[in-house]
Design a protein around this motif. Structure first.
Motif, PDB file in Angstrom:
ATOM      1  N   PHE A 168     -12.958   1.300  -3.906  1.00 27.23           N
ATOM      2  CA  PHE A 168     -12.462   1.543  -5.258  1.00 27.23           C
ATOM      3  C   PHE A 168     -11.340   0.571  -5.603  1.00 27.23           C
ATOM      4  O   PHE A 168     -11.336  -0.028  -6.679  1.00 27.23           O
ATOM      5  CB  PHE A 168     -11.970   2.981  -5.397  1.00 27.23           C
ATOM      6  N   ILE A 169     -10.390   0.401  -4.671  1.00 25.46           N
ATOM      7  CA  ILE A 169      -9.267  -0.494  -4.933  1.00 25.46           C
ATOM      8  C   ILE A 169      -9.791  -1.907  -5.195  1.00 25.46           C
ATOM      9  O   ILE A 169      -9.322  -2.620  -6.070  1.00 25.46           O
ATOM     10  CB  ILE A 169      -8.278  -0.469  -3.744  1.00 25.46           C
TER      11      ILE A 169
ATOM     12  N   ILE B 161      -7.106   8.105  -7.822  1.00 22.33           N
ATOM     13  CA  ILE B 161      -7.611   8.246  -6.448  1.00 22.33           C
ATOM     14  C   ILE B 161      -8.332   9.560  -6.154  1.00 22.33           C
ATOM     15  O   ILE B 161      -9.404   9.532  -5.550  1.00 22.33           O
ATOM     16  CB  ILE B 161      -6.461   7.969  -5.429  1.00 22.33           C
TER      17      ILE B 161
ATOM     18  N   GLN C 169     -11.832  -1.678  -8.656  1.00 25.58           N
ATOM     19  CA  GLN C 169     -11.072  -1.236  -9.817  1.00 25.58           C
ATOM     20  C   GLN C 169     -10.631  -2.413 -10.668  1.00 25.58           C
ATOM     21  O   GLN C 169     -10.704  -2.364 -11.889  1.00 25.58           O
ATOM     22  CB  GLN C 169      -9.860  -0.429  -9.348  1.00 25.58           C
ATOM     23  N   ARG C 170     -10.200  -3.494 -10.004  1.00 16.58           N
ATOM     24  CA  ARG C 170      -9.760  -4.681 -10.712  1.00 16.58           C
ATOM     25  C   ARG C 170     -10.892  -5.168 -11.619  1.00 16.58           C
ATOM     26  O   ARG C 170     -10.703  -5.476 -12.783  1.00 16.58           O
ATOM     27  CB  ARG C 170      -9.389  -5.757  -9.685  1.00 16.58           C
TER      28      ARG C 170
ATOM     29  N   ARG D 297      -1.817   3.770 -12.299  1.00 14.81           N
ATOM     30  CA  ARG D 297      -3.187   4.116 -12.690  1.00 14.81           C
ATOM     31  C   ARG D 297      -4.043   4.409 -11.467  1.00 14.81           C
ATOM     32  O   ARG D 297      -4.786   5.383 -11.437  1.00 14.81           O
ATOM     33  CB  ARG D 297      -3.813   2.959 -13.465  1.00 14.81           C
ATOM     34  N   SER D 298      -3.930   3.553 -10.453  1.00 17.58           N
ATOM     35  CA  SER D 298      -4.721   3.759  -9.231  1.00 17.58           C
ATOM     36  C   SER D 298      -4.386   5.093  -8.588  1.00 17.58           C
ATOM     37  O   SER D 298      -5.278   5.836  -8.188  1.00 17.58           O
ATOM     38  CB  SER D 298      -4.457   2.639  -8.227  1.00 17.58           C
TER      39      SER D 298
ATOM     40  N   GLY E 184      -0.366  -0.806 -12.866  1.00 17.12           N
ATOM     41  CA  GLY E 184      -1.615  -0.829 -12.088  1.00 17.12           C
ATOM     42  C   GLY E 184      -1.570   0.170 -10.948  1.00 17.12           C
ATOM     43  O   GLY E 184      -2.514   0.923 -10.707  1.00 17.12           O
ATOM     44  N   LEU E 185      -0.424   0.173 -10.260  1.00 15.43           N
ATOM     45  CA  LEU E 185      -0.238   1.073  -9.127  1.00 15.43           C
ATOM     46  C   LEU E 185      -0.360   2.532  -9.565  1.00 15.43           C
ATOM     47  O   LEU E 185      -1.030   3.344  -8.930  1.00 15.43           O
ATOM     48  CB  LEU E 185       1.147   0.815  -8.531  1.00 15.43           C
TER      49      LEU E 185
END
Lengths: 289, 301
Positions: free
Chosen positions: A272-273, B113, A276-277, B108-109, B105-106
């Motif tokens: 996902f990480i 999750i 996601q980008r 949002r992730s 960004g952090l």
């Protein structure tokens, strides 16, 4: 001299202007840590021994790292195999669903043909159908086709499930592409299939990314279908079914269970990480164009 | 266009539809229709013989207080989670959409999750985290002097607890919907309005809200639809307990069709058909709401 003063007050003003945003960000980071606390706790529990896990409460850092939990989960609880089953099932399902939704959404959006309205109507009417409703005939027909108790049968059943929203996503996107583009391609001598694969599908990349990511998550998370498809074949379990079975079989090995949970979740989180980008880029790219 | 090329085009159109026709037909359309037949027979799933019994399965289901219980639980659960998911995620998405916020960004992730993690596994892990005897939450509450709370074992707390966990688990999905919706609003619009002297509240009322209205309807429809797919979390979290207090219809169907020592597929199918009708009615009500809303707005103009 005066110029310098002006610059400084300017910078100070900008810093002052930014300050509330940083406070808000720190506040949100606090919430975010609480938000993912269950995962942090699971990670820590997977490294404690069972005694410490029961006594430790909320403490996250294990006093002694017990890697043996992972070996137990991987070998004794068969999570190595469950993981492979899950990866195979998910990847093939994502490919099938993406292709079938893209082609269906495309022809429904761009062409008017006999039955197209009915087709779309049936799709929208079945938008809300839940697994609990269809599960019994799905199992029955899979038995008749000798597709029960096999990964292939499970993949087909998962790919045939309700992905109406994916078709509608493609439908909405292909509909707003101007006719001129298609006409230009026809003038250049492109046929039906070429127009789709070299003009339309590349344009729909953001939608494809969205559909693929959402399907991936749905399939990886799938539980109801894999559960009933693997009743008599424990070796075909996916990680979600395996986890439930693990608790039933060895109710006392909680740290082994936490390790199994980490094994099941880490691959999808890492992926996902990475994706996601691409996902966010795809969406913002669609907005820009 | 010549007749031949039209025919060719039609052929390709149907080739493009074949994968969906076959897979969707076999695994969604056929089951919808077959459920009606199965609901009219008495059948344990193993034997070949299916005895036609008419509407007696329906009579049994309607007479079963546990069915009505699961019906109520399903609707109540929907009412608990939908507003929270739709409105709270909009708030967070608006905050996470502002370009001035650092670490965006952090953040949002982090909020997304839980979505990518497997629901059934979350259910199992949460059962331990909320365990009244040795779970970390209970330990923390005891240390603070509250005494342990049996979140999932208490008849009144189990469903709200499951609802909170459900909202937490799927928060990110709705958040992404909203972020995508918010990104369709050009930032220049805000800048232009700000130059004209509009405040934050005005920006929200006159730009964000009108631009988001169509998305609100779509997102609500999607969210309601998703709440009917809640077997995974409920089954692993509570299994329908304590004393059927969290038994949603999907678990009720599962119990009769797969978990009983002698499966009663007819009874389960009758329940499934009623469930399907419930989902269809709720869906139709929503679509009707969409149309009514649109007409209302049309009249005002």
């Amino acid at each position: 001299m005066t110029a310098q003063v002006v610059v400084r007050t300017d910078r100070q003003r900008r810093l002052l202007h930014r300050l509330p945003w940083w406070i808000a960000a720190l506040f949100l980071v606090g919430i975010a840590v609480l938000w993912i606390f269950p995962f942090l706790w699971m990670l820590s529990a997977s490294l404690k021994d069972n005694m410490e896990m029961f006594a430790g409460g909320l403490k996250l850092w294990p006093s002694k790292f017990v890697w043996d939990n992972y070996a137990r989960a991987w070998n004794d609880a068969h999570f190595g195999r469950y993981l492979i089953n899950t990866v195979v099932t998910t990847v093939i399902t994502v490919v099938i669903v993406t292709i079938r939704c893209a082609t269906a959404g495309y022809v429904l959006a761009r062409y008017r043909f006999r039955g197209s309205k009915v087709f779309l109507g049936v799709l929208i009417a079945t938008l809300f159908v839940p697994t609990g409703y269809t599960i019994i005939p799905v199992v029955k027909i899979s038995m008749q086709l000798h597709l029960i108790d096999s990964l292939g049968g499970m993949i087909l059943a998962l790919s045939g499930g309700a992905y109406v929203s994916a078709i509608l996503l493609y439908y909405g996107y292909f509909r707003q592409i101007p006719r001129e583009l298609e006409e230009a391609a026809v003038v250049d001598g492109a046929g039906f299939v070429r127009i789709f694969f070299s003009v339309m599908l590349p344009l729909a990349m953001p939608v494809t990314a969205t559909v693929a990511v959402l399907t991936f998550i749905t399939t990886w998370n799938a539980f109801f279908l894999p559960l009933v498809f693997t009743f008599s074949r424990p070796d075909l379990r996916t990680v979600s079914v395996g986890m439930q079975a693990f608790v039933g079989e060895t109710a006392t090995d909680w740290s082994g269970m936490a390790a199994a949970g980490v094994i099941s979740i880490v691959p999808v989180v890492v992926l996902f990480i990475f994706l996601q980008r691409y996902f966010v880029e795809g969406i913002s790219g669609a907005v820009k164009s | 266009m010549t007749g031949r090329s039209v025919r060719l085009r039609t052929t390709w159109i149907w080739i493009f539809l074949v994968p969906t026709v076959v897979l969707y037909g076999v695994y969604t359309i056929y089951p919808i229709i077959a459920s009606y037949w199965y609901s009219l027979v008495e059948w344990n799933g193993f034997d070949a013989d299916q005895k036609f019994v008419g509407l007696s399965n329906y009579r049994e289901v309607f007479a079963d207080p546990l069915f009505w219980n699961s019906f109520k639980v399903t609707l109540f659960f929907m009412l608990l989670v939908v507003p929270a998911r739709v409105l709270l995620t909009l708030l967070l998405a608006m905050v996470l959409n502002s370009p001035k916020l650092p670490l965006i960004g952090l953040l949002r992730s982090a909020f997304f999750i839980p979505v990518v993690t497997t629901t059934a596994i979350i259910g199992v892990v949460m059962r331990f985290i909320l365990d009244p005897a040795s779970g970390p939450v209970s330990t923390a509450l005891t240390k603070l002097g509250f005494g342990g709370v049996d979140f999932l074992g208490d008849q009144h707390l189990a469903l709200p607890t499951a609802a909170v966990l459900y909202v937490w688990k799927f928060f990110g999905v709705t958040m992404i919907y909203w972020l995508a919706a918010l990104q369709t609003i050009p930032y220049e619009l805000y800048e232009a309005a700000r130059i004209d002297g509009a405040g934050t509240g005005q920006l929200f009322r006159h730009i964000t809200l009108p631009m988001l209205k169509p998305f609100l309807i779509i997102i609500t429809v999607l969210t309601v639809e998703e709440t009917f797919h809640n077997f995974d979390l409920m089954y692993t979290l509570t299994g329908g307990g304590p004393y059927f207090h969290t038994e949603i219809i999907e678990i009720y169907i599962y119990r009769w069709a797969f978990a009983a020592s002698i499966p009663q597929l007819g009874h389960a199918s009758a329940a499934a058909v009623i469930f399907g009708l419930l989902v269809a009615v709720v869906g139709a009500l929503q679509l009707w709401g969409v149309y009514a809303g649109r007409r209302l707005r049309g009249d005002q103009r």
